[in-house]
Design a protein around this motif. Sequence first.
Motif, PDB file in Angstrom:
ATOM      1  N   LEU A 156       0.840  -1.192   0.000  1.00  0.00           N
ATOM      2  CA  LEU A 156       0.000   0.000   0.000  1.00  0.00           C
ATOM      3  C   LEU A 156       0.880   1.249   0.000  1.00  0.00           C
ATOM      4  O   LEU A 156       1.662   1.474   0.915  1.00  0.00           O
ATOM      5  N   ASP A 157       0.754   2.041  -1.038  1.00  0.00           N
ATOM      6  CA  ASP A 157       1.446   3.328  -1.143  1.00  0.00           C
ATOM      7  C   ASP A 157       0.808   4.083  -2.299  1.00  0.00           C
ATOM      8  O   ASP A 157       0.300   3.475  -3.248  1.00  0.00           O
ATOM      9  N   HIS A 158       0.810   5.406  -2.231  1.00  0.00           N
ATOM     10  CA  HIS A 158       0.199   6.248  -3.270  1.00  0.00           C
ATOM     11  C   HIS A 158      -1.262   5.854  -3.512  1.00  0.00           C
ATOM     12  O   HIS A 158      -1.743   5.856  -4.654  1.00  0.00           O
ATOM     13  N   GLN A 159      -1.982   5.529  -2.431  1.00  0.00           N
ATOM     14  CA  GLN A 159      -3.359   5.069  -2.598  1.00  0.00           C
ATOM     15  C   GLN A 159      -4.246   6.102  -3.276  1.00  0.00           C
ATOM     16  O   GLN A 159      -5.217   5.734  -3.948  1.00  0.00           O
ATOM     17  N   ASN A 160      -3.937   7.387  -3.113  1.00  0.00           N
ATOM     18  CA  ASN A 160      -4.785   8.418  -3.724  1.00  0.00           C
ATOM     19  C   ASN A 160      -4.720   8.387  -5.245  1.00  0.00           C
ATOM     20  O   ASN A 160      -5.595   8.928  -5.924  1.00  0.00           O
ATOM     21  N   ASN A 219      -6.932   1.604  -3.180  1.00  0.00           N
ATOM     22  CA  ASN A 219      -6.865   1.382  -1.735  1.00  0.00           C
ATOM     23  C   ASN A 219      -6.655  -0.058  -1.325  1.00  0.00           C
ATOM     24  O   ASN A 219      -6.611  -0.360  -0.134  1.00  0.00           O
ATOM     25  N   THR A 220      -6.556  -0.966  -2.273  1.00  0.00           N
ATOM     26  CA  THR A 220      -6.315  -2.376  -1.956  1.00  0.00           C
ATOM     27  C   THR A 220      -5.112  -2.874  -2.739  1.00  0.00           C
ATOM     28  O   THR A 220      -4.730  -2.298  -3.769  1.00  0.00           O
ATOM     29  N   LEU A 221      -4.533  -3.973  -2.278  1.00  0.00           N
ATOM     30  CA  LEU A 221      -3.397  -4.557  -2.994  1.00  0.00           C
ATOM     31  C   LEU A 221      -3.804  -4.985  -4.399  1.00  0.00           C
ATOM     32  O   LEU A 221      -3.023  -4.863  -5.350  1.00  0.00           O
ATOM     33  N   ALA A 222      -5.025  -5.483  -4.540  1.00  0.00           N
ATOM     34  CA  ALA A 222      -5.491  -5.916  -5.859  1.00  0.00           C
ATOM     35  C   ALA A 222      -5.595  -4.735  -6.825  1.00  0.00           C
ATOM     36  O   ALA A 222      -5.201  -4.833  -7.996  1.00  0.00           O
ATOM     37  N   GLU A 223      -6.117  -3.607  -6.344  1.00  0.00           N
ATOM     38  CA  GLU A 223      -6.227  -2.424  -7.198  1.00  0.00           C
ATOM     39  C   GLU A 223      -4.855  -1.905  -7.602  1.00  0.00           C
ATOM     40  O   GLU A 223      -4.627  -1.547  -8.769  1.00  0.00           O
ATOM     41  N   ILE A 224      -3.925  -1.863  -6.651  1.00  0.00           N
ATOM     42  CA  ILE A 224      -2.567  -1.396  -6.954  1.00  0.00           C
ATOM     43  C   ILE A 224      -1.872  -2.359  -7.907  1.00  0.00           C
ATOM     44  O   ILE A 224      -1.190  -1.946  -8.849  1.00  0.00           O
ATOM     45  N   GLY A 284       8.550 -10.853  -8.126  1.00  0.00           N
ATOM     46  CA  GLY A 284       9.086 -11.252  -6.832  1.00  0.00           C
ATOM     47  C   GLY A 284       8.008 -11.790  -5.916  1.00  0.00           C
ATOM     48  O   GLY A 284       6.947 -12.233  -6.361  1.00  0.00           O
ATOM     49  N   GLU A 285       8.288 -11.737  -4.613  1.00  0.00           N
ATOM     50  CA  GLU A 285       7.319 -12.215  -3.630  1.00  0.00           C
ATOM     51  C   GLU A 285       6.099 -11.290  -3.628  1.00  0.00           C
ATOM     52  O   GLU A 285       6.229 -10.091  -3.423  1.00  0.00           O
ATOM     53  N   LEU A 286       4.918 -11.868  -3.840  1.00  0.00           N
ATOM     54  CA  LEU A 286       3.693 -11.084  -3.920  1.00  0.00           C
ATOM     55  C   LEU A 286       2.643 -11.657  -2.978  1.00  0.00           C
ATOM     56  O   LEU A 286       2.516 -12.877  -2.832  1.00  0.00           O
ATOM     57  N   ALA A 287       1.874 -10.769  -2.366  1.00  0.00           N
ATOM     58  CA  ALA A 287       0.731 -11.213  -1.588  1.00  0.00           C
ATOM     59  C   ALA A 287      -0.244 -11.929  -2.527  1.00  0.00           C
ATOM     60  O   ALA A 287      -0.352 -11.577  -3.707  1.00  0.00           O
ATOM     61  N   PRO A 288      -0.959 -12.940  -2.036  1.00  0.00           N
ATOM     62  CA  PRO A 288      -1.844 -13.728  -2.908  1.00  0.00           C
ATOM     63  C   PRO A 288      -2.808 -12.895  -3.734  1.00  0.00           C
ATOM     64  O   PRO A 288      -2.996 -13.157  -4.935  1.00  0.00           O
ATOM     65  N   GLU A 289      -3.426 -11.857  -3.128  1.00  0.00           N
ATOM     66  CA  GLU A 289      -4.404 -11.072  -3.882  1.00  0.00           C
ATOM     67  C   GLU A 289      -3.746 -10.250  -4.988  1.00  0.00           C
ATOM     68  O   GLU A 289      -4.352 -10.007  -6.036  1.00  0.00           O
ATOM     69  N   ALA A 290      -2.484  -9.839  -4.773  1.00  0.00           N
ATOM     70  CA  ALA A 290      -1.750  -9.113  -5.812  1.00  0.00           C
ATOM     71  C   ALA A 290      -1.275 -10.073  -6.896  1.00  0.00           C
ATOM     72  O   ALA A 290      -1.379  -9.785  -8.101  1.00  0.00           O
ATOM     73  N   GLN A 291      -0.760 -11.213  -6.499  1.00  0.00           N
ATOM     74  CA  GLN A 291      -0.261 -12.189  -7.467  1.00  0.00           C
ATOM     75  C   GLN A 291      -1.384 -12.677  -8.376  1.00  0.00           C
ATOM     76  O   GLN A 291      -1.184 -12.854  -9.586  1.00  0.00           O
TER      77      GLN A 291
END
Length: 426
Positions: free
Chosen positions: A161-165, A169-174, A191-198
Amino acid sequence: MNSFDGDKYFENLDMFGIRLGLDDIREHLKAVGNPQKNLRFIHIAGTNGKGSTGAMLECALRGAGLKTGFFTSPHLIDIRERFRVNGKTIDREKFNAATEKLAKLSEGRRTTYFEFATVLAIMIFCEEKCDAVIWETGMGGRLDATNAVDTSVSIITNIALDHQNHLGNTLAEIAWEKAGILRKDVPLFYGELAPEAQEVILARAAELGIPATGPLEETPAVFSAEERANGFVQSFPYQGRNISLGLPGRMQRENFRIVYNVLKYLAEKWNFDFETALASLAQVRWPARLDKIEERIIVDGGHNPDGIRALTESVKELLPQEKFTIVFGAFKDKDVSQSLPLYKDIAAEFIMIPNFEEGRKCHTPEELIAMANALGFKARSAASGPEAVTLALESSQKRVLVSGSLFLAGDVLSARGKLEHALHLC
């Protein structure tokens, strides 16, 4: 001598104006002759680790005999840091001449600071006849100005989570925004990714029908680290080899796993020696990433919870018995409430400072001290980062760790006379 001042020209551009979208940058590139078509790009997106991953690739490819260009942002001290050729920033005269040339070609065109810098980098790397360009996104990916070029490789380091604006606002959106750098017929390395991002990123790769390669094995837990006068070097086993890496910490071992796969792919595609490229990584350096600039001063630009977690884990690996005086400053758009608790195992005390940068709001020292005190930390204030470092050195024998902001890192590097340190990676 050319009297045109490239720095002043950039100062007159809208440094913090963000214009997401590719139409203007594509038109701009077309107006200057589409020089990007003469270059080979390695495109890197991700929340953290882009610069370090790019620095590893730059060092390895240069060590293997390729002429490299490296475009990165932001800069720490001097804008020329954004434009590196073979590990060195271009000299002042070349920078001024290139900026003047592009300024004349851009007359009447509305352009942002970052768009102009992106086009300028392409022109410089084309003029220098670079064999490979390491190409770091500014923010996001899909609508980032760097996404206006065709690439040879796509890399996504991680998602946090960074630059959400701007990105969601979620890992999936980013992740969806970062996945915007993917191209048909261009392989993805991640690289290593959270499941929802991967899930989002691999779905986009499958939609495009491109190969997506993740890390081959676990991040090496067995390692040795050596502290030298100018920094730290770590060694660890990987794929039957003993790797020496000039960037310390677990996070850099994670970044290396991406770099290994990319180099293996490109060595065959671009015809360079893979082993030579790997061996060169012992020399890699990246300013303001666990950067030992003096015997008692370490500077790190980590500015979000994931970056600061990586920093504190690395410090505990390297210097497990030490507590630090931490010089800390943060802008209002950073999640300080999640970041400060991460220092609990390494902080003896904090010296809080304001970050003074035009157009950005920062936390005041009083606000930061209140947050630190609520967590049980000792904290005091200083008027600036450089003043805080001097105060820390004079008031105890502990090492000083500068953290919380790339702007703060650059301010301290500049005040300590480290311009050449920031400008040149070799």
